[in-house]
Structures are given as structure tokens and as C-alpha cells.
Design a protein around this motif. Sequence first.
Motif, PDB file in Angstrom:
ATOM      1  N   GLU A   6       0.911  -1.143   0.000  1.00 25.04           N
ATOM      2  CA  GLU A   6       0.000   0.000   0.000  1.00 25.04           C
ATOM      3  C   GLU A   6       0.943   1.184   0.000  1.00 25.04           C
ATOM      4  O   GLU A   6       1.467   1.559   1.039  1.00 25.04           O
ATOM      5  CB  GLU A   6      -0.906  -0.007   1.226  1.00 25.04           C
ATOM      6  CG  GLU A   6      -1.746   1.232   1.401  1.00 25.04           C
ATOM      7  CD  GLU A   6      -2.545   1.612   0.168  1.00 25.04           C
ATOM      8  OE1 GLU A   6      -2.443   2.767  -0.263  1.00 25.04           O
ATOM      9  OE2 GLU A   6      -3.265   0.761  -0.373  1.00 25.04           O
ATOM     10  N   HIS A   7       1.220   1.698  -1.183  1.00 24.64           N
ATOM     11  CA  HIS A   7       2.298   2.673  -1.316  1.00 24.64           C
ATOM     12  C   HIS A   7       2.125   3.897  -0.429  1.00 24.64           C
ATOM     13  O   HIS A   7       3.100   4.544  -0.088  1.00 24.64           O
ATOM     14  CB  HIS A   7       2.502   3.082  -2.772  1.00 24.64           C
ATOM     15  CG  HIS A   7       1.402   3.900  -3.360  1.00 24.64           C
ATOM     16  ND1 HIS A   7       0.245   3.334  -3.859  1.00 24.64           N
ATOM     17  CD2 HIS A   7       1.281   5.225  -3.521  1.00 24.64           C
ATOM     18  CE1 HIS A   7      -0.538   4.298  -4.314  1.00 24.64           C
ATOM     19  NE2 HIS A   7       0.055   5.444  -4.123  1.00 24.64           N
ATOM     20  N   LYS A   8       0.929   4.180  -0.003  1.00 25.58           N
ATOM     21  CA  LYS A   8       0.731   5.336   0.874  1.00 25.58           C
ATOM     22  C   LYS A   8       1.193   5.059   2.296  1.00 25.58           C
ATOM     23  O   LYS A   8       1.400   5.982   3.072  1.00 25.58           O
ATOM     24  CB  LYS A   8      -0.737   5.749   0.846  1.00 25.58           C
ATOM     25  CG  LYS A   8      -1.131   6.272  -0.526  1.00 25.58           C
ATOM     26  CD  LYS A   8      -2.576   6.611  -0.620  1.00 25.58           C
ATOM     27  CE  LYS A   8      -2.837   7.109  -2.028  1.00 25.58           C
ATOM     28  NZ  LYS A   8      -4.140   6.932  -2.500  1.00 25.58           N
ATOM     29  N   CYS A  27       6.976  10.637   0.511  1.00 24.68           N
ATOM     30  CA  CYS A  27       5.878   9.874  -0.077  1.00 24.68           C
ATOM     31  C   CYS A  27       6.413   8.978  -1.183  1.00 24.68           C
ATOM     32  O   CYS A  27       7.479   9.216  -1.727  1.00 24.68           O
ATOM     33  CB  CYS A  27       4.783  10.781  -0.603  1.00 24.68           C
ATOM     34  SG  CYS A  27       5.285  11.809  -1.987  1.00 24.68           S
ATOM     35  N   TRP A  28       5.638   7.950  -1.484  1.00 29.85           N
ATOM     36  CA  TRP A  28       5.970   7.039  -2.579  1.00 29.85           C
ATOM     37  C   TRP A  28       5.246   7.554  -3.823  1.00 29.85           C
ATOM     38  O   TRP A  28       4.018   7.681  -3.819  1.00 29.85           O
ATOM     39  CB  TRP A  28       5.486   5.632  -2.237  1.00 29.85           C
ATOM     40  CG  TRP A  28       5.939   4.588  -3.209  1.00 29.85           C
ATOM     41  CD1 TRP A  28       5.431   4.386  -4.463  1.00 29.85           C
ATOM     42  CD2 TRP A  28       6.959   3.624  -3.020  1.00 29.85           C
ATOM     43  NE1 TRP A  28       6.072   3.344  -5.076  1.00 29.85           N
ATOM     44  CE2 TRP A  28       7.029   2.848  -4.195  1.00 29.85           C
ATOM     45  CE3 TRP A  28       7.820   3.310  -1.976  1.00 29.85           C
ATOM     46  CZ2 TRP A  28       7.928   1.799  -4.346  1.00 29.85           C
ATOM     47  CZ3 TRP A  28       8.701   2.267  -2.139  1.00 29.85           C
ATOM     48  CH2 TRP A  28       8.753   1.530  -3.313  1.00 29.85           C
ATOM     49  N   ASP A  30       3.217   7.867  -7.179  1.00 27.89           N
ATOM     50  CA  ASP A  30       2.170   7.012  -7.742  1.00 27.89           C
ATOM     51  C   ASP A  30       2.612   6.252  -8.992  1.00 27.89           C
ATOM     52  O   ASP A  30       1.995   5.259  -9.352  1.00 27.89           O
ATOM     53  CB  ASP A  30       0.931   7.845  -8.087  1.00 27.89           C
ATOM     54  CG  ASP A  30       0.189   8.301  -6.838  1.00 27.89           C
ATOM     55  OD1 ASP A  30       0.300   7.626  -5.803  1.00 27.89           O
ATOM     56  OD2 ASP A  30      -0.495   9.336  -6.911  1.00 27.89           O
TER      57      ASP A  30
END
Length: 66
Positions: A6-8, A27-28, A30
Motif C-alpha cells: 500500500e504505497h501510501k 511519499c511514494w 504514484d
Amino acid sequence: VLVAWEHKAITAIATLLLGSNAGVPACWPDDRYDLVWAFEPEGGGWRMTQLPQLLLAGDRADPIIE
């Protein structure tokens, strides 16, 4: 072993492991599906390495920058 995608939440998990001053990106992006973060024990803590997969056309070798 922790596997998450869950990249967030990945940056929050990394910050918990490494601490807030460890250079974890905020942050990762998108558009990044071509990178793995590996965490290895080091001393009394952890070390993070960003590993590009470079498996598909268009994969990038550059790490995620703060």
C-alpha cells in the motif's frame, strides 16, 4: 519479513523502522512500481536500501529522493 504494497503506508513503515531523521522519502510516487525497499539489521537499528527491479521496459534505476 514484512511484505507490504500500500504505497501510501510504505514511507510511514520505513520511518517507524529507521526514525524520522533517516532520509526516508516523504511519499511514494504514484508512478513507481519498479523499486523495492530492503531493510536489513545494522547495529541496534535498521538500514534501508532502494533496489531497482529493472525487469520491464521503462523501469527506472534512480531511487526515490526525499
